[in-house]
Write an enzyme that holds these catalytic residues in place. Structure first.
Site, PDB file in Angstrom:
ATOM      1  CB  CYS A  34      -0.899  -0.006   1.233  1.00  0.00           C
ATOM      2  SG  CYS A  34      -1.833   1.517   1.456  1.00  0.00           S
ATOM      3  CE  LYS A  61      -9.983  -4.635   3.038  1.00  0.00           C
ATOM      4  NZ  LYS A  61     -10.598  -3.566   2.277  1.00  0.00           N
ATOM      5  CB  VAL A  73      -3.826  -0.230   5.944  1.00  0.00           C
ATOM      6  CG1 VAL A  73      -4.327  -1.414   6.739  1.00  0.00           C
ATOM      7  CG2 VAL A  73      -3.535  -0.601   4.507  1.00  0.00           C
ATOM      8  CD  GLU A  86      -8.043   8.840   6.094  1.00  0.00           C
ATOM      9  OE1 GLU A  86      -7.389   9.068   5.059  1.00  0.00           O
ATOM     10  OE2 GLU A  86      -9.071   8.146   6.099  1.00  0.00           O
ATOM     11  CB  SER A  87      -1.335   7.857   4.680  1.00  0.00           C
ATOM     12  OG  SER A  87      -1.939   8.521   3.588  1.00  0.00           O
TER      13      SER A  87
END
Length: 138
Positions: A34, A61, A73, A86-87
């Site tokens: 990801c 999941k 993710v 949240e990245s």
């Protein structure tokens, strides 16, 4: 409690229940393919913030994962058990958690920092389309 849930050793969230909270370290729930997870890992590493890597199976999941973050993710768990998704939020969290440590990730000049953020936002709008291209190349 499994000893690996309180160390920096990589773990895999494979059971039906969320792994016990790591009382000693941040834990980053992510997936190795990801790009949003990669961004978060890079920010934490660049700022010198230790974290436990917890790999998620996005093809299987678990209910607790879907309930918290719709099965997405990355997300971070604090040693107190708080979960933060949240990245982009996690990237800023890393910068603010160790502002004088590690690598300076944001220019000190406000105008240059704003220009950098504009470029990031422009790229973020393109990224979902790139996933479609990559996934269609099966």
């Amino acid at each position: 409690m499994d000893a690996s849930t309180s160390t920096l050793d990589r773990i895999f969230a494979s059971g039906q229940e969320k792994p016990a909270t790591n009382p000693n370290h941040f834990r980053l729930y992510n997936h190795n393919l990801c790009p949003f997870s990669a961004r978060t890992r890079y920010h934490f590493a660049a700022k010198g913030i230790a974290f436990q890597d917890c790999q998620m199976d996005l093809n299987d999941k678990k209910p607790w994962h879907v309930a918290f973050n719709q099965g997405s993710v990355p997300f971070l768990e604090t040693p107190q058990g708080d979960l933060i998704p949240e990245s982009a939020v996690l990237a800023q969290f890393a910068i603010e958690s160790n502002p004088n440590g590690g690598v300076a990730l944001i220019p000190s000049d406000p105008f240059e920092a704003a220009k950098m953020r504009v470029k990031i936002e422009q790229f973020n709008k393109l990224l979902p389309n790139l996933f479609g291209v990559l996934l269609s190349r099966g």
